[in-house]
Design a protein around this motif. Structure first.
Motif, PDB file in Angstrom:
ATOM      1  N   GLU A 183       3.101  21.909  12.828  1.00 46.16           N
ATOM      2  CA  GLU A 183       2.588  21.335  13.948  1.00 46.16           C
ATOM      3  C   GLU A 183       1.188  21.336  14.276  1.00 46.16           C
ATOM      4  OE1 GLU A 183       4.566  25.386  14.854  1.00 46.16           O
ATOM      5  OE2 GLU A 183       5.022  23.844  13.400  1.00 46.16           O
ATOM      6  N   GLN A 184       0.720  22.486  13.656  1.00 43.50           N
ATOM      7  CA  GLN A 184      -0.923  22.669  13.890  1.00 43.50           C
ATOM      8  C   GLN A 184      -1.665  21.477  12.947  1.00 43.50           C
ATOM      9  OE1 GLN A 184      -0.827  26.737  12.192  1.00 43.50           O
ATOM     10  NE2 GLN A 184      -1.647  27.540  14.080  1.00 43.50           N
ATOM     11  N   VAL A 185      -1.377  21.295  11.697  1.00 39.18           N
ATOM     12  CA  VAL A 185      -1.677  20.222  10.841  1.00 39.18           C
ATOM     13  C   VAL A 185      -1.689  18.780  11.473  1.00 39.18           C
ATOM     14  CG1 VAL A 185      -1.684  19.058   8.566  1.00 39.18           C
ATOM     15  CG2 VAL A 185      -1.387  21.491   8.852  1.00 39.18           C
ATOM     16  N   VAL A 186      -0.537  18.685  12.058  1.00 40.56           N
ATOM     17  CA  VAL A 186      -0.264  17.324  12.806  1.00 40.56           C
ATOM     18  C   VAL A 186      -1.156  17.134  14.090  1.00 40.56           C
ATOM     19  CG1 VAL A 186       1.468  15.969  14.242  1.00 40.56           C
ATOM     20  CG2 VAL A 186       2.081  16.978  12.191  1.00 40.56           C
ATOM     21  N   GLY A 187      -1.349  18.175  14.683  1.00 42.28           N
ATOM     22  CA  GLY A 187      -2.380  17.982  15.783  1.00 42.28           C
ATOM     23  C   GLY A 187      -3.778  17.905  15.255  1.00 42.28           C
ATOM     24  N   HIS A 188      -4.175  18.378  14.361  1.00 41.58           N
ATOM     25  CA  HIS A 188      -5.526  18.061  13.848  1.00 41.58           C
ATOM     26  C   HIS A 188      -5.440  16.539  13.446  1.00 41.58           C
ATOM     27  CE1 HIS A 188      -7.682  21.778  13.939  1.00 41.58           C
ATOM     28  NE2 HIS A 188      -6.548  22.471  13.508  1.00 41.58           N
ATOM     29  N   VAL A 189      -4.481  15.937  12.680  1.00 37.48           N
ATOM     30  CA  VAL A 189      -4.517  14.674  12.323  1.00 37.48           C
ATOM     31  C   VAL A 189      -4.376  13.792  13.441  1.00 37.48           C
ATOM     32  CG1 VAL A 189      -3.090  13.129  11.099  1.00 37.48           C
ATOM     33  CG2 VAL A 189      -3.290  15.166  10.358  1.00 37.48           C
ATOM     34  N   ALA A 190      -3.577  14.127  14.455  1.00 40.43           N
ATOM     35  CA  ALA A 190      -3.686  12.984  15.857  1.00 40.43           C
ATOM     36  C   ALA A 190      -4.957  13.189  16.399  1.00 40.43           C
ATOM     37  CB  ALA A 190      -2.538  13.665  16.449  1.00 40.43           C
ATOM     38  N   SER A 191      -5.582  14.153  16.539  1.00 36.45           N
ATOM     39  CA  SER A 191      -7.042  14.339  17.070  1.00 36.45           C
ATOM     40  C   SER A 191      -8.039  13.375  16.372  1.00 36.45           C
ATOM     41  CB  SER A 191      -7.374  15.634  17.290  1.00 36.45           C
ATOM     42  OG  SER A 191      -8.717  15.911  17.964  1.00 36.45           O
ATOM     43  N   ALA A 192      -7.729  13.680  15.026  1.00 36.13           N
ATOM     44  CA  ALA A 192      -8.905  12.978  14.291  1.00 36.13           C
ATOM     45  C   ALA A 192      -8.692  11.311  14.170  1.00 36.13           C
ATOM     46  CB  ALA A 192      -9.038  13.589  12.869  1.00 36.13           C
ATOM     47  N   VAL A 193      -7.326  10.894  14.353  1.00 37.56           N
ATOM     48  CA  VAL A 193      -7.037   9.541  14.147  1.00 37.56           C
ATOM     49  C   VAL A 193      -7.417   9.012  15.380  1.00 37.56           C
ATOM     50  CG1 VAL A 193      -5.428   7.798  14.318  1.00 37.56           C
ATOM     51  CG2 VAL A 193      -5.223   9.542  12.553  1.00 37.56           C
ATOM     52  N   GLY A 194      -7.220   9.673  16.670  1.00 39.40           N
ATOM     53  CA  GLY A 194      -7.736   9.142  17.854  1.00 39.40           C
ATOM     54  C   GLY A 194      -9.285   9.141  18.067  1.00 39.40           C
ATOM     55  N   SER A 195     -10.025  10.065  17.453  1.00 40.18           N
ATOM     56  CA  SER A 195     -11.450   9.895  17.456  1.00 40.18           C
ATOM     57  C   SER A 195     -12.071   8.685  16.777  1.00 40.18           C
ATOM     58  CB  SER A 195     -11.970  11.119  16.732  1.00 40.18           C
ATOM     59  OG  SER A 195     -13.324  11.463  16.825  1.00 40.18           O
ATOM     60  N   VAL A 196     -11.390   8.480  15.519  1.00 40.36           N
ATOM     61  CA  VAL A 196     -11.957   7.112  14.553  1.00 40.36           C
ATOM     62  C   VAL A 196     -11.758   5.995  15.348  1.00 40.36           C
ATOM     63  CG1 VAL A 196     -12.141   8.430  12.425  1.00 40.36           C
ATOM     64  CG2 VAL A 196      -9.970   7.284  13.029  1.00 40.36           C
ATOM     65  N   VAL A 197     -10.468   5.963  15.952  1.00 43.23           N
ATOM     66  CA  VAL A 197     -10.164   4.646  16.635  1.00 43.23           C
ATOM     67  C   VAL A 197     -11.149   4.467  17.788  1.00 43.23           C
ATOM     68  CG1 VAL A 197      -8.577   3.547  17.898  1.00 43.23           C
ATOM     69  CG2 VAL A 197      -7.623   4.486  16.093  1.00 43.23           C
ATOM     70  N   ALA A 198     -11.442   5.491  18.444  1.00 39.83           N
ATOM     71  CA  ALA A 198     -12.383   5.635  19.802  1.00 39.83           C
ATOM     72  C   ALA A 198     -13.898   5.341  19.383  1.00 39.83           C
ATOM     73  CB  ALA A 198     -12.472   6.584  20.441  1.00 39.83           C
ATOM     74  N   GLN A 199     -14.334   5.789  18.101  1.00 34.57           N
ATOM     75  CA  GLN A 199     -15.429   5.535  17.447  1.00 34.57           C
ATOM     76  C   GLN A 199     -15.759   4.144  17.436  1.00 34.57           C
ATOM     77  OE1 GLN A 199     -17.063   8.315  14.481  1.00 34.57           O
ATOM     78  NE2 GLN A 199     -15.378   9.648  14.990  1.00 34.57           N
ATOM     79  N   ALA A 200     -14.660   3.563  16.685  1.00 31.70           N
ATOM     80  CA  ALA A 200     -14.932   2.192  16.021  1.00 31.70           C
ATOM     81  C   ALA A 200     -14.765   1.238  17.320  1.00 31.70           C
ATOM     82  CB  ALA A 200     -14.042   1.969  15.170  1.00 31.70           C
ATOM     83  N   GLY A 201     -14.274   1.416  18.328  1.00 32.80           N
ATOM     84  CA  GLY A 201     -14.073   0.604  19.585  1.00 32.80           C
ATOM     85  C   GLY A 201     -13.208  -0.505  19.109  1.00 32.80           C
ATOM     86  N   ILE A 202     -12.002  -0.429  18.618  1.00 31.57           N
ATOM     87  CA  ILE A 202     -11.435  -1.328  18.067  1.00 31.57           C
ATOM     88  C   ILE A 202     -10.020  -1.281  18.865  1.00 31.57           C
ATOM     89  CG2 ILE A 202     -11.860  -1.430  15.720  1.00 31.57           C
ATOM     90  CD1 ILE A 202      -9.505  -0.120  14.835  1.00 31.57           C
TER      91      ILE A 202
END
Length: 448
Positions: A118-137
């Motif tokens: 669950e800790q690893v999954v939390g990091h993945v979810a956070s990072a995926v959300g970050s790149v989608v926001a950065q790319a603005g897609i």
């Protein structure tokens, strides 16, 4: 397992798109020559990729004595792919366009002991959300997320069966991620990801037989045999890091003793340093990255302790690579992942010397040993290709969703489909798609 006509069609579609990504723009005639498929089959596959919005017509080129040939290229804006590199000390996520150029990146460090799923999954979810926001897609334009996790994985079930460094057993990783990420998800491990990245864009490109040595916290070998990714019957080929290098040697997380990984993985290198100089200021006991960085800087400065540690590490690594050279007779051995990138040329020189002392002359003469030339994270890049493969496998059901407004008629795609899609795939068209596709966990993508 016998492949179905759908498997063959997906693999051919994947091979055609891969060729276009590598050589845009290109003509249908050039694609047929490169892939070994008939011109009619290529025309049909290109038409499908155009309808999916993955390709675009970009003009014409003159042909010798004939009509001008229509050219196609990847439509980089036709969607986005995400590659996830889960490592023992970090999570890195990169978002790519369809030309597999990086648009956004996010890194999350994992603290020592932070190993629960669950800790690893939390990091993945956070990072995926970050790149989608950065790319603005828009979320709907994300075609899929490829996830690489260390250890042995069941691609079809989306399960990490065994990760020795975390003592994970049968973790349903994709199901856990699907609770946080509303995108199609595809699972594999870094050995396969690195191998595909090198096969598509790196030192294994155009090679029939290659070994990609993954040097990080863990160690393994991605195998390219006969021009295609070699998975083994249970998708566990390449666990070279858990072959025995020293009888009754250092204990390994897998339960064995003397494994390759315990001498050349990041923790093994730290132990090499501790044995050489117990009080060395280069050693950061709780920080692998800081220790390897310090070693690299010290080697560049000519520090004798650092030079000796890298030489000892290369001696172990060279002996293990010599076994791969003798066994597989590859055209190239690629040193990949973060430890190889950090230690760089000094490690490479020592490894070449060590392999030359141990490998048989005939296979060694045919083998080049190099550092990975890929400038981005090869695991993220390879993981993104798994998402691309999965997208193409489900292309029929996604066609209406991804299709763009009607485009001008494409005369060169009017040829009738070939009677059979069963032409053998070429060596350069089988990387990740030559076998049955990965399992997918998908939900409706979130609105922008």
């Amino acid at each position: 397992m016998k492949r179905t006509s759908r498997d063959i069609r997906t693999a051919n579609r994947y091979g055609v798109l891969r060729q276009i990504i590598a050589h845009s723009p290109t003509s249908r005639q050039e694609l047929a020559a490169a892939t070994g498929l008939s011109i009619a089959t290529v025309a049909t596959l290109v038409g499908e990729l155009l309808d999916l919005g993955m390709l675009t017509e970009v003009g014409f080129e003159d042909s010798a004595g004939g009509r001008p040939r229509g050219l196609v290229a990847v439509d980089a804006s036709g969607g986005a792919l995400i590659g996830v590199d889960i490592a023992e000390t970090y999570v890195r996520v990169e978002l790519f366009d369809l030309a597999l150029d990086v648009l956004a990146r996010a890194d999350e460090a994992m603290r020592p002991g932070e190993i629960r799923p669950e800790q690893v999954v939390g990091h993945v979810a956070s990072a995926v959300g970050s790149v989608v926001a950065q790319a603005g897609i828009e979320g709907a334009r994300v075609l899929g997320v490829g996830v690489s996790v260390p250890g042995q994985v069941d691609r079809e079930a989306g399960v990490c069966e065994y990760a020795p460094n975390w003592d994970w057993h049968d973790v349903p990783l994709l199901d856990l991620l699907a609770e946080h990420l509303a995108y199609p998800l595809y699972l594999d491990n870094p050995l396969r990801a690195c191998a595909v990245a090198e096969l598509w864009f790196g030192a294994a490109r155009g090679r029939g037989d290659a070994v990609v040595v993954n040097l990080g916290t863990g160690v393994g070998a991605g195998l390219v045999l006969g021009g295609g990714l070699h998975r083994g019957v249970g998708n566990s080929a390449g666990e070279w890091g858990h072959t025995t290098l020293v009888l009754d040697g250092r204990p390994c997380h897998c339960g064995n003793h003397g494994c390759v990984e315990t001498y050349v993985g990041a923790p093994g290198i730290m132990l090499n340093l501790r044995e050489s100089s117990p009080d060395s200021p280069l050693l950061h006991p709780e920080d692998q990255t800081a220790t390897i960085d310090a070693l690299a800087r010290a080697v560049a400065d000519g520090d004798p302790v650092a030079v000796e540690v890298v030489r000892d590490t290369a001696r172990y690594l060279g002996a293990a690579i010599a076994d791969l050279v003798n066994l597989l007779n590859p055209e190239v051995v690629v040193l990949s992942s973060w430890v190889a990138a950090t230690l760089g040329e000094p490690l490479l020189r020592e490894v070449r010397d060590a392999v030359a002392r141990r490998a048989l002359k005939r296979p060694l003469a045919a083998t080049e040993i190099v550092l990975s030339p890929i400038p981005t994270d090869p695991v993220c890049l390879g993981a993104a290709t798994f998402a691309l493969e999965g997208t193409l496998n489900s292309a029929g059901s996604r066609a209406s969703k991804l299709a763009k407004p009607a485009k001008p008629a494409k005369p060169s795609t009017s040829a009738k489909p070939a009677k059979s899609e069963g032409s053998p795939e070429p060596a350069d068209g089988r990387a990740g798609g030559a076998r049955r596709t990965a399992s997918t966990r998908s939900r409706t993508a979130p609105p922008a």
